[in-house]
Design a protein around this motif. Sequence first.
Motif, PDB file in Angstrom:
ATOM      1  N   UNK A 205       0.612  -1.079   0.300  1.00  0.00           N
ATOM      2  CA  UNK A 205       0.404  -0.385  -0.129  1.00  0.00           C
ATOM      3  C   UNK A 205       1.055   1.147   0.096  1.00  0.00           C
TER       4      UNK A 205
ATOM      5  N   UNK B  45       1.688   3.325  -2.434  1.00  0.00           N
ATOM      6  CA  UNK B  45       1.816   4.632  -3.622  1.00  0.00           C
ATOM      7  C   UNK B  45       0.728   5.696  -2.887  1.00  0.00           C
ATOM      8  N   UNK B  46       0.471   5.703  -2.319  1.00  0.00           N
ATOM      9  CA  UNK B  46      -0.313   7.161  -1.404  1.00  0.00           C
ATOM     10  C   UNK B  46       0.573   7.988  -0.746  1.00  0.00           C
TER      11      UNK B  46
ATOM     12  N   UNK C  93      -2.968   3.779 -13.028  1.00  0.00           N
ATOM     13  CA  UNK C  93      -3.027   3.764 -11.604  1.00  0.00           C
ATOM     14  C   UNK C  93      -2.503   4.328 -10.653  1.00  0.00           C
TER      15      UNK C  93
ATOM     16  N   UNK D  50      -5.372   7.612  -9.049  1.00  0.00           N
ATOM     17  CA  UNK D  50      -5.235   8.677  -7.425  1.00  0.00           C
ATOM     18  C   UNK D  50      -5.515   9.826  -7.703  1.00  0.00           C
TER      19      UNK D  50
ATOM     20  N   UNK E 215      -7.921  11.289  -8.458  1.00  0.00           N
ATOM     21  CA  UNK E 215      -9.635  11.026  -7.226  1.00  0.00           C
ATOM     22  C   UNK E 215      -9.580  12.039  -5.925  1.00  0.00           C
ATOM     23  N   UNK E 216      -8.060  11.352  -5.426  1.00  0.00           N
ATOM     24  CA  UNK E 216      -7.590  12.746  -3.983  1.00  0.00           C
ATOM     25  C   UNK E 216      -7.470  13.969  -4.871  1.00  0.00           C
TER      26      UNK E 216
ATOM     27  N   UNK F 282     -13.536   9.152   1.828  1.00  0.00           N
ATOM     28  CA  UNK F 282     -13.075   7.485   2.435  1.00  0.00           C
ATOM     29  C   UNK F 282     -13.136   7.316   4.160  1.00  0.00           C
TER      30      UNK F 282
ATOM     31  N   UNK G 275      -8.047   2.858   0.348  1.00  0.00           N
ATOM     32  CA  UNK G 275      -7.171   3.726   0.652  1.00  0.00           C
ATOM     33  C   UNK G 275      -6.139   3.662   1.944  1.00  0.00           C
ATOM     34  N   UNK G 276      -5.897   3.048   2.659  1.00  0.00           N
ATOM     35  CA  UNK G 276      -5.802   2.644   3.518  1.00  0.00           C
ATOM     36  C   UNK G 276      -4.032   1.019   2.439  1.00  0.00           C
ATOM     37  N   UNK G 277      -4.890   0.921   1.438  1.00  0.00           N
ATOM     38  CA  UNK G 277      -4.013  -0.334   0.718  1.00  0.00           C
ATOM     39  C   UNK G 277      -3.200  -0.051  -0.212  1.00  0.00           C
ATOM     40  N   UNK G 278      -3.639   2.123  -0.874  1.00  0.00           N
ATOM     41  CA  UNK G 278      -3.443   2.748  -2.005  1.00  0.00           C
ATOM     42  C   UNK G 278      -4.109   2.750  -3.011  1.00  0.00           C
ATOM     43  N   UNK G 279      -4.920   2.398  -2.630  1.00  0.00           N
ATOM     44  CA  UNK G 279      -5.915   2.398  -4.085  1.00  0.00           C
ATOM     45  C   UNK G 279      -6.437   3.768  -4.005  1.00  0.00           C
ATOM     46  N   UNK G 280      -7.275   3.922  -4.569  1.00  0.00           N
ATOM     47  CA  UNK G 280      -8.667   5.280  -5.085  1.00  0.00           C
ATOM     48  C   UNK G 280      -9.835   4.237  -3.743  1.00  0.00           C
ATOM     49  N   UNK G 281     -10.354   5.676  -3.205  1.00  0.00           N
ATOM     50  CA  UNK G 281     -10.751   4.971  -1.734  1.00  0.00           C
ATOM     51  C   UNK G 281     -12.465   5.313  -1.719  1.00  0.00           C
ATOM     52  N   UNK G 282     -12.784   4.589  -3.724  1.00  0.00           N
ATOM     53  CA  UNK G 282     -13.753   4.235  -3.688  1.00  0.00           C
ATOM     54  C   UNK G 282     -14.548   2.518  -2.902  1.00  0.00           C
TER      55      UNK G 282
END
Lengths: 161, 600
Positions: A29, A31-32, A63, A67, A70-71, B285, B294-301
């Motif tokens: 996890x 990436x963010x 991807x 992201x 998205x944010x 989120x 989001x915690x897993x680094x994905x888009x927060x859907x």
Amino acid sequence: MTALLEDVKEKDKYKRLHDVIDAYKDKPGALIPVMNEAQEIFGYLPFEVQKEISEGLNVPLTKVYGIATFYSRFTLHPAGKYRIGVCLGTACYVKGSSLILDKIKEKLGIDVNETTPDGKFSIDSTRCLGCCGLAPVMMINNDVYGKLSPDDVDKILEKYK
Amino acid sequence: MPFYRSHVLICGGTGCTSNNSDAVAEKFKEELKKHGLEEEIQIVRTGCFGLCELGPVVIVYPEGVFYNKIKPEYVPDLVEEHLLKGRIVKKYVYGETIEEGGKFLPLEETKFFKNQLRIALRNCGVINPEDIEEYIAMDGYKALGKVLTEMTPQDVIDIVKKSGLRGRGGAGFPTGLKWQFTHDAKGTQKYVVCNADEGDPGAFMDRSILEGDPHSVIEAMAIAAYAVGANYGYIYVRAEYPMAVKRLTIAIGQARQYGLLGKNIFGSGFDFDVEIRLGAGAFVCGEETALMNSVMGLRGEPRPRPPFPANSGVWDSPTLLNNVETYANIPPIILNGPEWFSSIGTEKSKGTKVFALGGKINNTGLVEIPMGTTLREIIYDIGGGIPNGKEFKAVQTGGPSGGCITRENLDTPIDYDSLINIGTIMGSGGMIVMDEDNCMVDIAKFFLEFTVDESCGKCPPCRIGMKRMLEILNKITSGNGEEEDIERLEELGNFIKSAALCGLGQTAPNPVLSTLKYFRDEYEAHIKDKKCPAGVCQALIQYYVDSEKCHGCARPLCVKNCPTGAISGVPKSPYSINQEICTKCGACMESCPFNAIYKK
């Protein structure tokens, strides 16, 4: 000389980015967190930076872009030297913060999420800065201005010109 | 340990820091040094104290004198008079703490505090959040010690169940049950997660707890992890809260150093550690499945449930997710027992709730009250009423997912169920007070703009439906509303509520439906009479000159400031506004020294 200096600075930024990528590489996890740090370093996330992150972490560029768009915290465009954030949280809104925002837009001739042509100011609309006691509030970089009225705007902007 | 004869508590919460409390603290240090008092008097930088309206706040103990709105230039006077000579400096003291005859009331007996009961906020504004020893001195980590050395995981869950604690993030799900589900779920690796993605605009209690008492959350997460069988935790916190992130980071570091996080805690064989994950600005989120993505680094859907996080959450493992305020209640429940906690509150809502009072109210700030307190007590006793003698109109709770409470319901006891009965929700605890100058259609539009902006776009009811609702509201506020629009809003709103995928969409129509229920007449005025009764919606108001008040100035400011030249007339007789050219900017009204211009 300045061009050379800029170049060195830019290279240094990429070096810092690679350090961040290396530090997070094997964490799940990542990436963010990496993108958050990249934005700290560059101030925004240009295509080249997204590409570095994609390659460094071995995730598809789509991807990363997904992201980044998205944010709301991530931005693809450079912000102004002075970032004006007008709080549009509920407490500020009921106390008239939209009037403050209108005044600033009129004064600078730009809209929200835009930067003045000289690169000096950019405007963000912010959701709740968490100091509702001072409503309506705006921030210019890290300075907080509270209990504003539209009349205060001129004087405050003048300080940064 | 040095002994100090006096303690000076200076609020270092976000509100007071924005008001320059750092400079006040610096000045205190400087002045104490000047008088050679630094060995006798200790300065404590605390977290948020609650009364943000009066910031920067300085409290001097042992007397408990509450100084408010302190500027650096007042400090020399304060140090010399109060700390050196022992004379309280009345002119800087908060008025409510002075009784008639000049006697000082202890802070705890003022109206603002008397009706509060601080459990989740017990340490906020009292201890230095950056020093673990101060937390330990307030019984910190004692509950964790008790749990690890004396209790089984099931004992812990039973206590939480028995206490009646319900989730403070808004939905009010029984916390103990959630713990039981996660405990019972199959899986060798489990996680605990703290939801600190406080996105509701106007709510900032989670931020205050993280900034004022970060260890209480860490301790509670460790207790929860022991109870459900997890050994790793994530705190998902908004990146917009830099001070909370900083203090959490310090707290986690100190807890590791003291062996309260890491391997073999209290020699019990239990391992636990936490990591901070930063949110990147997405309201959705706050929804549990989106947060985990989001915690897993994905888009927060969000995704459909089941499976619930208790069975399949972060990295597909059983995951316990609680909100900051919920966690902050755990250590006192363990230490004082479930009976103590369940003796507070109402039949179905136990304990206390923190509310962020904001908007048109005198004492803006954070308050923690026992469940069952009425709104009237909150607004008029604790909140000090509405400023400038204006009329109370409504309170909005639950933010973009909630609704309004009107004057008729002011005596409703606040708890989860009674708020649902009157068409709103507890939510995370934002409480925005509105007066006669606020237009309810405009407020509904404000929340809809927010949810449309924050909709993740995954499910069509929310993505398309909310957009259509906003378009209808825009039509109404710009003076083009039709009578059928009210029905359309209701139909669409109810449809979205039943069809949207996640909590964001399912509750997004609430601000509209609730204002339609209580303020239908305002909608009708906008649609039928093309008027905005509160004078907010630009397209529906006109500016006029009050000929009685107009002085007919020789160099009229209104004429000078009007950008379109809509104001004309001759000196010594009243001016007038040409409605055809007027752009309704309001510049004339602001500039008139005699308040002779009004809008209707």
